[in-house]
Design a protein around this motif. Structure first.
Motif, PDB file in Angstrom:
ATOM      1  N   GLN A   9       0.855  -1.175   0.000  1.00  0.00           N
ATOM      2  CA  GLN A   9       0.000   0.000   0.000  1.00  0.00           C
ATOM      3  C   GLN A   9       0.902   1.239   0.000  1.00  0.00           C
ATOM      4  OE1 GLN A   9      -2.806   0.404  -0.887  1.00  0.00           O
ATOM      5  NE2 GLN A   9      -4.318   0.564   0.720  1.00  0.00           N
ATOM      6  N   LEU A  10       0.926   1.931  -1.131  1.00  0.00           N
ATOM      7  CA  LEU A  10       1.740   3.144  -1.236  1.00  0.00           C
ATOM      8  C   LEU A  10       0.927   4.357  -0.806  1.00  0.00           C
ATOM      9  CD1 LEU A  10       3.374   2.637  -4.745  1.00  0.00           C
ATOM     10  CD2 LEU A  10       4.517   2.508  -2.547  1.00  0.00           C
ATOM     11  N   PRO A  11       1.567   5.329  -0.165  1.00  0.00           N
ATOM     12  CA  PRO A  11       0.863   6.569   0.163  1.00  0.00           C
ATOM     13  C   PRO A  11       0.479   7.310  -1.129  1.00  0.00           C
ATOM     14  CG  PRO A  11       3.135   6.625   0.985  1.00  0.00           C
ATOM     15  CD  PRO A  11       2.931   5.316   0.311  1.00  0.00           C
ATOM     16  N   SER A  12      -0.609   8.022  -1.098  1.00  0.00           N
ATOM     17  CA  SER A  12      -1.097   8.704  -2.296  1.00  0.00           C
ATOM     18  C   SER A  12      -0.148   9.785  -2.804  1.00  0.00           C
ATOM     19  CB  SER A  12      -2.479   9.306  -2.043  1.00  0.00           C
ATOM     20  OG  SER A  12      -2.413  10.259  -0.997  1.00  0.00           O
ATOM     21  N   LEU A  13       0.797  10.219  -2.002  1.00  0.00           N
ATOM     22  CA  LEU A  13       1.771  11.223  -2.435  1.00  0.00           C
ATOM     23  C   LEU A  13       3.007  10.602  -3.069  1.00  0.00           C
ATOM     24  CD1 LEU A  13       1.558  13.730   0.540  1.00  0.00           C
ATOM     25  CD2 LEU A  13       0.515  13.921  -1.710  1.00  0.00           C
ATOM     26  N   HIS A  14       3.142   9.302  -2.989  1.00  0.00           N
ATOM     27  CA  HIS A  14       4.308   8.621  -3.542  1.00  0.00           C
ATOM     28  C   HIS A  14       4.307   8.766  -5.068  1.00  0.00           C
ATOM     29  CE1 HIS A  14       7.134   5.441  -4.558  1.00  0.00           C
ATOM     30  NE2 HIS A  14       7.516   5.442  -3.283  1.00  0.00           N
ATOM     31  N   PRO A  15       5.459   9.080  -5.686  1.00  0.00           N
ATOM     32  CA  PRO A  15       5.505   9.271  -7.140  1.00  0.00           C
ATOM     33  C   PRO A  15       5.049   8.033  -7.928  1.00  0.00           C
ATOM     34  CG  PRO A  15       7.571   9.958  -6.132  1.00  0.00           C
ATOM     35  CD  PRO A  15       6.745   9.362  -5.058  1.00  0.00           C
ATOM     36  N   LEU A  16       5.375   6.855  -7.429  1.00  0.00           N
ATOM     37  CA  LEU A  16       4.953   5.635  -8.118  1.00  0.00           C
ATOM     38  C   LEU A  16       3.431   5.485  -8.090  1.00  0.00           C
ATOM     39  CD1 LEU A  16       5.985   3.214  -9.653  1.00  0.00           C
ATOM     40  CD2 LEU A  16       6.192   1.997  -7.488  1.00  0.00           C
ATOM     41  N   TRP A  17       2.830   5.837  -6.968  1.00  0.00           N
ATOM     42  CA  TRP A  17       1.373   5.790  -6.863  1.00  0.00           C
ATOM     43  C   TRP A  17       0.733   6.754  -7.860  1.00  0.00           C
ATOM     44  CZ3 TRP A  17      -2.589   3.088  -5.372  1.00  0.00           C
ATOM     45  CH2 TRP A  17      -3.837   3.699  -5.309  1.00  0.00           C
ATOM     46  N   LYS A  18       1.293   7.954  -7.954  1.00  0.00           N
ATOM     47  CA  LYS A  18       0.745   8.950  -8.885  1.00  0.00           C
ATOM     48  C   LYS A  18       0.860   8.463 -10.328  1.00  0.00           C
ATOM     49  CE  LYS A  18       1.429  12.910  -5.964  1.00  0.00           C
ATOM     50  NZ  LYS A  18       0.948  14.236  -6.043  1.00  0.00           N
ATOM     51  N   LEU A  19       1.914   7.727 -10.630  1.00  0.00           N
ATOM     52  CA  LEU A  19       2.103   7.202 -11.971  1.00  0.00           C
ATOM     53  C   LEU A  19       1.126   6.059 -12.269  1.00  0.00           C
ATOM     54  CD1 LEU A  19       3.928   7.130 -14.559  1.00  0.00           C
ATOM     55  CD2 LEU A  19       5.253   5.382 -13.354  1.00  0.00           C
ATOM     56  N   LEU A  20       0.942   5.171 -11.313  1.00  0.00           N
ATOM     57  CA  LEU A  20       0.151   3.968 -11.552  1.00  0.00           C
ATOM     58  C   LEU A  20      -1.340   4.119 -11.276  1.00  0.00           C
ATOM     59  CD1 LEU A  20       2.526   1.257 -10.081  1.00  0.00           C
ATOM     60  CD2 LEU A  20       2.120   1.799 -12.477  1.00  0.00           C
ATOM     61  N   ALA A  21      -1.733   5.053 -10.433  1.00  0.00           N
ATOM     62  CA  ALA A  21      -3.130   5.163 -10.009  1.00  0.00           C
ATOM     63  C   ALA A  21      -4.119   5.244 -11.178  1.00  0.00           C
ATOM     64  CB  ALA A  21      -3.310   6.341  -9.056  1.00  0.00           C
ATOM     65  N   PRO A  22      -3.913   6.099 -12.177  1.00  0.00           N
ATOM     66  CA  PRO A  22      -4.895   6.152 -13.268  1.00  0.00           C
ATOM     67  C   PRO A  22      -4.997   4.826 -14.026  1.00  0.00           C
ATOM     68  CG  PRO A  22      -3.447   8.059 -13.354  1.00  0.00           C
ATOM     69  CD  PRO A  22      -2.880   7.116 -12.331  1.00  0.00           C
ATOM     70  N   HIS A  23      -3.876   4.147 -14.214  1.00  0.00           N
ATOM     71  CA  HIS A  23      -3.898   2.866 -14.924  1.00  0.00           C
ATOM     72  C   HIS A  23      -4.620   1.804 -14.105  1.00  0.00           C
ATOM     73  CE1 HIS A  23      -2.643  -0.660 -17.128  1.00  0.00           C
ATOM     74  NE2 HIS A  23      -2.143  -1.144 -16.013  1.00  0.00           N
ATOM     75  N   VAL A  24      -4.270   1.695 -12.835  1.00  0.00           N
ATOM     76  CA  VAL A  24      -4.856   0.665 -11.985  1.00  0.00           C
ATOM     77  C   VAL A  24      -6.355   0.874 -11.842  1.00  0.00           C
ATOM     78  CG1 VAL A  24      -4.870  -0.265  -9.641  1.00  0.00           C
ATOM     79  CG2 VAL A  24      -2.711   0.220 -10.773  1.00  0.00           C
ATOM     80  N   ARG A  25      -6.774   2.098 -11.728  1.00  0.00           N
ATOM     81  CA  ARG A  25      -8.204   2.387 -11.590  1.00  0.00           C
ATOM     82  C   ARG A  25      -8.965   1.890 -12.818  1.00  0.00           C
ATOM     83  NH1 ARG A  25      -8.724   8.105  -9.481  1.00  0.00           N
ATOM     84  NH2 ARG A  25      -6.660   7.616 -10.007  1.00  0.00           N
ATOM     85  N   GLY A  26      -8.444   2.158 -14.003  1.00  0.00           N
ATOM     86  CA  GLY A  26      -9.102   1.703 -15.228  1.00  0.00           C
ATOM     87  C   GLY A  26      -9.063   0.202 -15.379  1.00  0.00           C
ATOM     88  N   VAL A  27      -7.936  -0.398 -15.022  1.00  0.00           N
ATOM     89  CA  VAL A  27      -7.795  -1.850 -15.129  1.00  0.00           C
ATOM     90  C   VAL A  27      -8.771  -2.545 -14.193  1.00  0.00           C
ATOM     91  CG1 VAL A  27      -6.226  -3.775 -14.633  1.00  0.00           C
ATOM     92  CG2 VAL A  27      -5.429  -1.826 -15.960  1.00  0.00           C
ATOM     93  N   MET A  28      -8.897  -2.041 -12.986  1.00  0.00           N
ATOM     94  CA  MET A  28      -9.808  -2.662 -12.026  1.00  0.00           C
ATOM     95  C   MET A  28     -11.250  -2.609 -12.528  1.00  0.00           C
ATOM     96  SD  MET A  28      -7.922  -3.789  -9.627  1.00  0.00           S
ATOM     97  CE  MET A  28      -8.892  -4.020  -8.171  1.00  0.00           C
ATOM     98  N   ALA A  29     -11.649  -1.485 -13.105  1.00  0.00           N
ATOM     99  CA  ALA A  29     -13.013  -1.367 -13.621  1.00  0.00           C
ATOM    100  C   ALA A  29     -13.246  -2.325 -14.787  1.00  0.00           C
ATOM    101  CB  ALA A  29     -13.278   0.076 -14.055  1.00  0.00           C
ATOM    102  N   ILE A  30     -12.286  -2.415 -15.693  1.00  0.00           N
ATOM    103  CA  ILE A  30     -12.406  -3.301 -16.847  1.00  0.00           C
ATOM    104  C   ILE A  30     -12.442  -4.760 -16.392  1.00  0.00           C
ATOM    105  CG2 ILE A  30     -11.149  -4.179 -18.865  1.00  0.00           C
ATOM    106  CD1 ILE A  30     -10.235  -1.240 -19.295  1.00  0.00           C
ATOM    107  N   ASN A  31     -11.576  -5.122 -15.459  1.00  0.00           N
ATOM    108  CA  ASN A  31     -11.558  -6.496 -14.961  1.00  0.00           C
ATOM    109  C   ASN A  31     -12.867  -6.866 -14.285  1.00  0.00           C
ATOM    110  OD1 ASN A  31      -8.998  -6.869 -15.918  1.00  0.00           O
ATOM    111  ND2 ASN A  31      -7.995  -6.711 -13.935  1.00  0.00           N
ATOM    112  N   THR A  32     -13.434  -5.942 -13.533  1.00  0.00           N
ATOM    113  CA  THR A  32     -14.705  -6.208 -12.863  1.00  0.00           C
ATOM    114  C   THR A  32     -15.812  -6.450 -13.876  1.00  0.00           C
ATOM    115  OG1 THR A  32     -14.043  -4.880 -10.965  1.00  0.00           O
ATOM    116  CG2 THR A  32     -16.393  -5.269 -11.241  1.00  0.00           C
ATOM    117  N   LEU A  33     -15.907  -5.586 -14.885  1.00  0.00           N
ATOM    118  CA  LEU A  33     -16.923  -5.780 -15.923  1.00  0.00           C
ATOM    119  C   LEU A  33     -16.711  -7.084 -16.684  1.00  0.00           C
ATOM    120  CD1 LEU A  33     -17.312  -2.180 -17.388  1.00  0.00           C
ATOM    121  CD2 LEU A  33     -19.039  -3.515 -16.175  1.00  0.00           C
ATOM    122  N   GLY A  34     -15.466  -7.409 -16.962  1.00  0.00           N
ATOM    123  CA  GLY A  34     -15.170  -8.655 -17.659  1.00  0.00           C
ATOM    124  C   GLY A  34     -15.606  -9.869 -16.869  1.00  0.00           C
TER     125      GLY A  34
END
Length: 100
Positions: free
Chosen positions: A1-26
């Motif tokens: 669990q990365l803090p929301s201010l972590h640079p890696l979190w900022k980079l990955l958050a938009p991708h992970v959010r979309g992937v999670m939604a797509i995986n759920t619908l699938g």
């Protein structure tokens, strides 16, 4: 669990959010028994699951190394494979069309 201010979190958050939604619908609509895949694919009910199991058993990180995969499949030489030249030819055609 990365803090929301972590640079890696900022980079990955938009991708992970979309992937999670797509995986759920699938999971809900595409691959369950009686779902879209069962009703539209010629593999028959559950055939898509067997196909995925067959493919994913050999999946590894090197599978995502596209230049290596292209070389293994013999489609790495742009002089021999027309589809590798397509983006360049399209760009040249568009440039000529616009008079550039």
């Amino acid at each position: 669990q990365l803090p929301s201010l972590h640079p890696l979190w900022k980079l990955l958050a938009p991708h992970v959010r979309g992937v999670m939604a797509i995986n759920t619908l699938g999971r809900e609509r595409l691959i369950p028994a009686g779902g879209v895949a069962d009703n539209t694919l010629s593999l028959g009910g559950g055939g898509h699951i067997l196909l995925m199991k067959k493919y994913y058993k050999d999946l590894s990180w090197s599978t995502y190394d596209l230049p290596k995969v292209f070389k293994q499949r013999g489609v790495h030489d742009a002089k021999k494979i027309a589809w590798l030249l397509l983006p360049r030819r399209c760009a040249q055609a568009m440039a000529g069309h616009r008079g550039l």
